[in-house]
Design an enzyme around this catalytic site. Structure first.
Site, short mmCIF file in Angstrom:
data_model
loop_
_atom_site.label_atom_id
_atom_site.label_comp_id
_atom_site.label_asym_id
_atom_site.label_seq_id
_atom_site.Cartn_x
_atom_site.Cartn_y
_atom_site.Cartn_z
N GLU A 41 -4.14 -4.41 -11.19
CA GLU A 41 -5.45 -4.45 -12.06
C GLU A 41 -5.60 -2.90 -12.71
OE1 GLU A 41 -10.19 -5.63 -12.09
OE2 GLU A 41 -9.16 -5.13 -10.04
N ARG A 70 -0.04 -3.75 5.13
CA ARG A 70 -0.99 -2.89 4.34
C ARG A 70 -0.89 -1.60 4.92
NH1 ARG A 70 -5.65 -3.15 0.98
NH2 ARG A 70 -6.94 -1.34 1.03
N LYS A 78 -10.21 0.95 -5.04
CA LYS A 78 -10.20 1.66 -6.25
C LYS A 78 -11.60 1.87 -6.71
CE LYS A 78 -7.25 -1.28 -8.11
NZ LYS A 78 -6.09 -1.50 -9.48
#
Length: 923
Positions: A369, A589, A599
């Site tokens: 994104e 992860r 973020k």
């Protein structure tokens, strides 16, 4: 006394010893009894020996007497220690004799060299034509008595003269043309060889590599000759030069090497090589013989230089792929790959087959994104997607998931594309989810018409409460007409429409919260950075991702395992909308201590002024860690070392910096500095009364990196922590000089003030436990202030629900605490120090005492290396930044504190950037 009585006495004494040991008697009493037993057995043995001597030869009584002889006593611990000490003394004497022999040989050669210079050169001497045919550039003069160990000839001698008394094999070569086959051959036959990168001008004319044999008296030239020598040196059963005792097999090795040498560069030679290997290996495991030989090494080397060797070999047929996998797994080839091609050690398991994958048809995607810069978690997703696309000869798509105009910016898209380019990740194409908005809107309308979705005008809080209670929304069964009316209001962005959202009808009572009628469309009136005001509704990532994946031809979607709960949702959308199936593959992860990967929270730190920006060196973003000093090669090696593991771990930053150190360690100069606070002088008896300077290689293993000046003197400075661990009478090693024996330690008020010692340059550095970093106490030292940055957070493991305001460090409007460390470092040679400024530290761990940090200063003098350095605390490595001076290299050396005081293991640090004005600027 007759033999029977002696035998009975020995047996009785043995019984006494056993009873004392079982009853727990004192040590002295037991030892006395054991001594009596030994004496009794000796008396018995002497009596039997005398009786045997008195018997005539062949007497029948002899065998019976021999059976009564007591066995020899077992050696005690004292006896074992004495024997061991005797062996050690013998070994020390042997080594001393060997060293004396080598010294005498070197002295003889120096005398011959001096005589050759005087007489204009002569045959066989170092001043004339040497044993290897090389013509030296000059002669050696006599070295001073207190020169550093290993300095070789004096300053008048050529810098890269051949070794005069090397004890092991030394392979000298130019940095631009390493003898690949010779290095692999040495690894193949398990022969230890010291590799020395030298200035090509120092090599014999027309020669790219020289192997000096132990002793330095003989040598071999040329990569091919050296490789064959190592192969012949190996035991025949190893098969390095073909099958043992088979002349034909050895000749086949030669034939393959010559054919490969004449084949040209790898790109041109690969097709004929693969074709020949495919035919040749049908009935063979190796190219020649029954083990990996020099021919296998030569073929492997040529293929290893291709951009994608695995891909090339797998496409050449099953036989070549089998052979390639076999030789790649051999320890010798693994070591060579790490040394010559930068292959990562323990490189994880990346060769995992993807489900339903077909070669040439695999399409992966990386879909970040554009709401911030890429961080290290994104890097793993991008690299794995690119890796599998390459492995299966497919392609990777970069899709920017721009479905939330409130967070996304065009600048972030530019930054993401730029970060991928810096990481050498080149997608086949770049797309946007917004490219498909019209088609997704039509599909959403069809979902309402088909009854698989509904419009929910309920408040957000009510929706959340019903989800937790696993109850359906009261609007779930609304009529299609009502849903379409509200959908139109949402698309128009009306007052009624902005209160609504579209939800999928899956299962409100599901155990999986992601399946409880998730939201798939919501209103957002903020302008989109690409489509502006065209749309008022936007799909969620959960809806858009499976739709666009199917439309773009993605075959395998690699996803962080944090989305594992949503995998069922992904599959449901594809089935309900009758889309082409996309295989999902999860990976672990990446989590680091005291590090944010959200973020949204990183953006808050930037917006609140807690960080300098997305490239803050304390951020886990690609821009931040590269600015901090990480190299692209080191970052890649770290990511690929984890492979495609599905295990999630909380890692410290030490590991990633260790990978970075492995990348930059061979290619940056090394300098030394000490903390200014806590220096202890060491006075050295036997050193020259006046300080002197030596020019030595800036990197001990790569002389092509240039020279540096090292000062020596009668007094050197040690770090206080190191000095405090030295005992009186202990022998220590002064790095880059030699050994010294500390005779006396002087303390005042419980604080160590100085040490007195004596140089012992003939001592072995292998025998000392402490290897010390030091600086000569001369006026050339300069003071430098280094800035050590702390973590942004105080909590090791940051959870999603944690309040960043509570976990952060530092007050509003101020950066987190920094620690300025004063150090002392040598002044750059032939340069005047003009300015020093603090530079960003490469430390990832603070709040503990810093180790010996290295620094230098920026220089204005022409021809001088312009350098500066940064500080860190935990031994991780960073990149070396180039400066405006074409001959300059900015770097430093810094050492991590260790419990055993062995802080001499240097790690390179990133230097500050020097601008066109010649001043140092903060990086």
């Amino acid at each position: 006394m007759d033999i029977e009585k002696l035998e009975a006495a020995a047996a009785a004494q043995g019984t006494t010893v056993k009873s004392l040991k079982t009853s727990g008697a004192g040590k002295e009493e037991v030892e006395a009894a054991v001594a009596g037993l030994v004496a009794a057995k000796k008396a018995l043995a002497d009596a039997i020996t005398a009786a045997l001597a008195a018997l005539p030869e062949g007497a029948p009584e002899a065998e019976a007497l021999k059976a009564k002889l007591p066995p020899p006593p077992k050696p005690s611990n004292k006896d074992k220690k004495a024997a061991k000490d005797g062996d050690a003394a013998k070994e020390a004497a042997r080594k001393a004799a060997e060293e004396q022999k080598l010294a005498a040989r070197a002295k003889k050669k120096e005398a011959a060299a001096a005589k050759g210079v005087k007489e204009g050169g002569g045959k066989g001497g170092p001043a004339g034509k040497g044993a290897d045919g090389a013509k030296p550039d000059g002669a050696a003069s006599k070295a001073p008595a207190a020169k550093p160990n290993g300095s070789g000839a004096a300053a008048a001698a050529p810098v890269h003269a051949k070794p005069m008394s090397n004890k092991n094999y030394e392979l000298h070569f130019g940095a631009a043309a390493p003898p690949l086959l010779a290095v692999v051959a040495a690894r193949l036959v398990r022969q230890e060889v010291a590799l020395r990168r030298v200035d090509p001008k120092a090599l014999p004319s027309g020669c790219d590599s020289v192997l000096y044999l132990p002793g330095g008296s003989r040598s071999l030239r040329g990569c091919g000759a050296i490789a064959r020598y190592f192969a012949r040196l190996a035991p025949p059963e190893l098969g390095a030069y073909g099958a043992a005792g088979d002349a034909l097999s050895a000749s086949e090795v030669d034939e393959w090497i010559e054919w490969l040498s004449a084949s040209g560069p790898p790109a041109a030679a690969t097709p004929p090589l693969l074709a020949r290997l495919a035919r040749h290996l049908r009935m063979r495991s190796f190219v020649t013989g029954h083990a990996a030989s020099l021919a296998d090494a030569a073929a492997w080397l040529l293929l290893r230089q291709l951009p994608a060797p695995d891909k090339a070999c797998s496409g050449a047929g099953v036989h070549v792929a089998r052979w390639w996998g076999c030789v790649e797994a051999l320890p010798a080839f693994k070591e060579a790959a790490q040394l010559l091609f930068g292959a990562a050690k323990d490189a994880g398991s990346l060769e995992i087959p993807l489900p339903n994958a077909e070669r040439g048809k695999v399409v992966t995607r990386f879909a970040p994104e554009p709401s911030g810069h890429l961080h290290i978690g994104h890097v793993k997703a991008a690299m794995l997607s690119a890796h599998f696309a390459t492995q299966y000869e497919g392609k990777m798509i970069l899709r920017l998931d721009d479905t939330n105009p409130s967070k996304e910016k065009g600048d972030y898209e530019t930054a993401i594309v730029g970060d991928l380019q810096r990481l050498d990740i080149l997608p086949a194409k770049v797309t946007h989810t917004s490219d498909y908005f019209d088609k997704i809107l039509k599909l959403a309308t069809k979902m309402l018409q088909d009854g698989v979705a509904f419009i929910d005008p309920s408040p957000k809080e009510e929706q959340q409460a019903l989800r937790l209670q696993r109850k359906p929304s009261p609007h779930r069964d609304a009529a299609v007409e009502e849903n379409l009316r509200l959908w139109a209001e949402m698309q128009a962005g009306s007052a009624e429409g902005v209160k609504c959202c579209m939800r999928a009808k899956i299962d409100p009572a599901s155990d999986n919260g992601a399946l409880r009628d998730p939201t798939i469309f919501r209103c957002n009136l903020e302008p989109h950075h690409r489509t502006k005001d065209k749309y008022k509704v936007y799909p969620t990532y959960d809806l858009a991702c499976p739709i666009v994946d199917a439309w773009e031809g993605v075959t395998h979607a690699l996803r962080d395992r944090q989305y594992s709960d949503r995998d069922h949702q992904y599959v449901w959308f594809q089935q309900a909308l009758q889309l082409r199936k996309v295989d999902l593959w999860g990976f672990s992860r990446i989590n680091f201590v005291k590090t944010l990967l959200s973020k949204r929270k990183l953006q808050w730190l930037v917006d609140e002024g807690r960080a300098d920006g997305w490239d803050d060196p304390r951020f886990p973003t690609v821009a931040g860690i590269l600015r901090r000093g990480m190299t692209v090669q080191g970052l890649k090696a770290f990511i690929l070392s984890m492979g495609a593991s599905k295990n999630t771990n909380l890692m410290g930053w030490d590991k990633i910096w260790a990978f970075n150190k492995a990348v930059i360690d061979p290619s940056v100069p090394r300098y030394t500095a000490l903390l200014a606070d806590g220096l202890v002088p060491l006075s050295l008896e036997g050193a020259p009364p006046a300080p002197f300077a030596e020019t030595m290689a800036a990197h001990p293993k790569d002389e092509s990196l240039g020279k540096k000046v090292r000062f020596f003197g009668p007094t050197v400075l040690l770090q206080a922590e190191d000095a405090a661990l030295i005992a009186e009478g202990e022998e220590v090693t002064l790095m880059s000089w030699g050994n010294a024996i500390v005779r006396k330690a002087v303390a005042e008020n419980g604080s160590l003030k100085r040490l007195d010692g004596q140089l012992h340059l003939e001592g072995s550095v292998k025998s000392t436990k402490k290897k010390l970093t030091w600086l000569a106490d001369t006026p050339d030292l300069v003071d430098v202030e280094l800035v050590d940055l702390d973590f942004l957070l105080t909590k090791d493991k940051v959870e999603e629900e944690d309040d960043i305001k509570q976990a952060r460090r530092g007050a509003a409007g101020a950066h987190p605490p920094t620690r300025r460390v004063s150090t002392r470092a040598p002044r750059p040679h032939a340069a005047r120090c003009s300015t020093t400024t603090p530079s960003s530290c490469t430390a990832a761990a603070a709040r503990r005492p810093c180790g010996s940090c290295a620094a230098a200063t920026s220089c204005r003098s022409s021809g001088a290396a312009s350098t500066s350095a940064t500080s860190r605390t935990c031994g991780r490595a960073t990149r070396s930044a180039s400066s405006s001076c074409p001959t300059a290299r900015a770097s430093s050396a810094c050492h991590r504190p260790r419990s055993d005081s062995r802080r001499s293991r240097a790690a390179r640090r990133r230097g500050a950037r020097t601008g066109a004005d010649g001043h140092t600027h903060k990086v």
